[in-house]
Write a protein that holds these residues in place. Sequence first.
Motif, PDB file in Angstrom:
ATOM      1  N   ARG A  83       1.089  -1.245   0.223  1.00 50.43           N
ATOM      2  CA  ARG A  83      -0.094  -0.082  -0.093  1.00 50.43           C
ATOM      3  C   ARG A  83       0.462   1.198  -0.133  1.00 50.43           C
ATOM      4  O   ARG A  83       0.238   2.196   0.333  1.00 50.43           O
ATOM      5  N   SER A  84       1.901   0.890  -0.456  1.00 49.05           N
ATOM      6  CA  SER A  84       2.839   2.320  -0.824  1.00 49.05           C
ATOM      7  C   SER A  84       3.403   2.911  -1.868  1.00 49.05           C
ATOM      8  O   SER A  84       4.425   3.750  -1.619  1.00 49.05           O
ATOM      9  N   PHE A  85       3.209   2.478  -2.828  1.00 52.30           N
ATOM     10  CA  PHE A  85       2.856   2.628  -4.010  1.00 52.30           C
ATOM     11  C   PHE A  85       3.003   3.566  -4.348  1.00 52.30           C
ATOM     12  O   PHE A  85       1.896   4.477  -4.270  1.00 52.30           O
ATOM     13  N   PRO A  86       3.382   5.127  -4.842  1.00 48.79           N
ATOM     14  CA  PRO A  86       4.589   4.581  -5.285  1.00 48.79           C
ATOM     15  C   PRO A  86       5.866   5.042  -4.758  1.00 48.79           C
ATOM     16  O   PRO A  86       7.001   4.960  -5.443  1.00 48.79           O
ATOM     17  N   GLY A 105      10.862   9.508   1.644  1.00 48.46           N
ATOM     18  CA  GLY A 105      10.152   9.162   2.830  1.00 48.46           C
ATOM     19  C   GLY A 105      10.957   7.825   4.318  1.00 48.46           C
ATOM     20  O   GLY A 105      11.681   8.175   4.341  1.00 48.46           O
ATOM     21  N   THR A 106       9.478   7.059   4.525  1.00 50.13           N
ATOM     22  CA  THR A 106       9.876   5.995   6.016  1.00 50.13           C
ATOM     23  C   THR A 106      10.929   5.172   4.923  1.00 50.13           C
ATOM     24  O   THR A 106      10.882   4.778   3.883  1.00 50.13           O
ATOM     25  N   VAL A 107      11.435   4.443   5.043  1.00 49.34           N
ATOM     26  CA  VAL A 107      11.839   3.102   4.982  1.00 49.34           C
ATOM     27  C   VAL A 107      10.956   1.928   3.885  1.00 49.34           C
ATOM     28  O   VAL A 107      12.107   2.076   2.873  1.00 49.34           O
ATOM     29  N   THR A 108      10.181   1.784   4.180  1.00 49.80           N
ATOM     30  CA  THR A 108       8.809   0.890   3.268  1.00 49.80           C
ATOM     31  C   THR A 108       8.628   2.072   1.961  1.00 49.80           C
ATOM     32  O   THR A 108       9.217   1.443   1.213  1.00 49.80           O
ATOM     33  N   GLN A 109       8.758   3.358   2.427  1.00 51.70           N
ATOM     34  CA  GLN A 109       8.624   3.964   1.092  1.00 51.70           C
ATOM     35  C   GLN A 109       9.454   4.079   0.286  1.00 51.70           C
ATOM     36  O   GLN A 109       9.607   4.180  -1.116  1.00 51.70           O
ATOM     37  N   LYS A 110      11.059   4.228   1.118  1.00 51.45           N
ATOM     38  CA  LYS A 110      12.491   4.283  -0.061  1.00 51.45           C
ATOM     39  C   LYS A 110      11.992   2.694  -0.633  1.00 51.45           C
ATOM     40  O   LYS A 110      12.757   3.183  -1.415  1.00 51.45           O
ATOM     41  N   ILE A 111      11.704   1.594  -0.166  1.00 55.15           N
ATOM     42  CA  ILE A 111      11.711   0.682  -0.778  1.00 55.15           C
ATOM     43  C   ILE A 111      11.204   0.329  -2.140  1.00 55.15           C
ATOM     44  O   ILE A 111      11.188   0.329  -2.873  1.00 55.15           O
TER      45      ILE A 111
END
Length: 336
Positions: free
Chosen positions: A116-119, A124-130
């Motif tokens: 639920r973190s794309f794009p 951003g956060t770690v998850t958003q960076k991945i």
Amino acid sequence: MREINLRPSPISSTVDFSAEGVQHGFLRLPHSRDDSAWGSVMIPVTVVKNGEGPTALLTGGNHGDEYEGPIALFDLARTLKADDVTGRVIIVPAMNYPAFLAGTRTSPIDKGNMNRSFPGAPDGTVTQKIADYFQRTLLPLAEIVLDFHSGGKTLDFLPFCAAHVLPDKAQEEKSFELVRAFGAPWSMKMLEIDAVGMYDTAAEEMGKVFITTELGGGGTATARSARIAKAGVSNVLKAAGILKGAVESGETTWLDMPDGNCFCFAENGGLVEPFVDLGDQVRSGEIVARIYPIGRTGDEPLNIRAKMDGILVARHFPGLVKSGDCVSVLATIVAA
């Protein structure tokens, strides 16, 4: 189309995606934390390239408590040889690596749900960076994307491979061709209840041929579900012309999730009594589960009734539910 942050990604790769041969390495994301001031999240990655041809991006561990994908992909990364490949295969067995290490659906670092973190965002956060690295670096390299899922700790599924009904019918048909090739016991024309921010959506909006799975659940894999995952990824690569050999998929039963009536949700929390098992036929209005209040004895349970005819393809896994939890999912059998 969603706006994408154009700042450079903080993630660097220790493999060269354009180089020939087999490479094992990491996607390194700097992450300063209490126990490591100059620490990193090291996400394992393998790339196998041999000449010209299509690229397949294979991912597991999008949710960290789903194990068939990581099993199949760690095994494939170990055994795949360049001589067997025409084109390129990029393997990331555990996308949300912090969640995978913790055995949780979401990241223990930022509570981020990768799917639920794309794009994503490079700042951003770690998850958003991945997610951002996949959005801007890995997805553009691929023509074909296979993302493994199962039910994790809170759902259990019939084992199926799936693709979505899409506005672009040529793209849709190519996706369903690979679903057929995967050869799971069940094949699904899948409906998402919340597609915003999904990896699926990001890939499909780029025009990629995208397929996914739900291969079981309960926070573990079985011998059967692991076999389905291993055979399926091999079949997909063969069908795409990337891997040598003939597709070896068997019979599959096609399912469709036509609308929101497929889903039943708990309005109250409590103890779940299943009334039907996975694969059972259900008629509209029939009880699929019962939820007992657990605060005191003597209170009447809440009956969860099917809103359509179909078969049970997913159920809540633990014995206790909370208000808002998905209790059951139905689908209809359709022609291939």
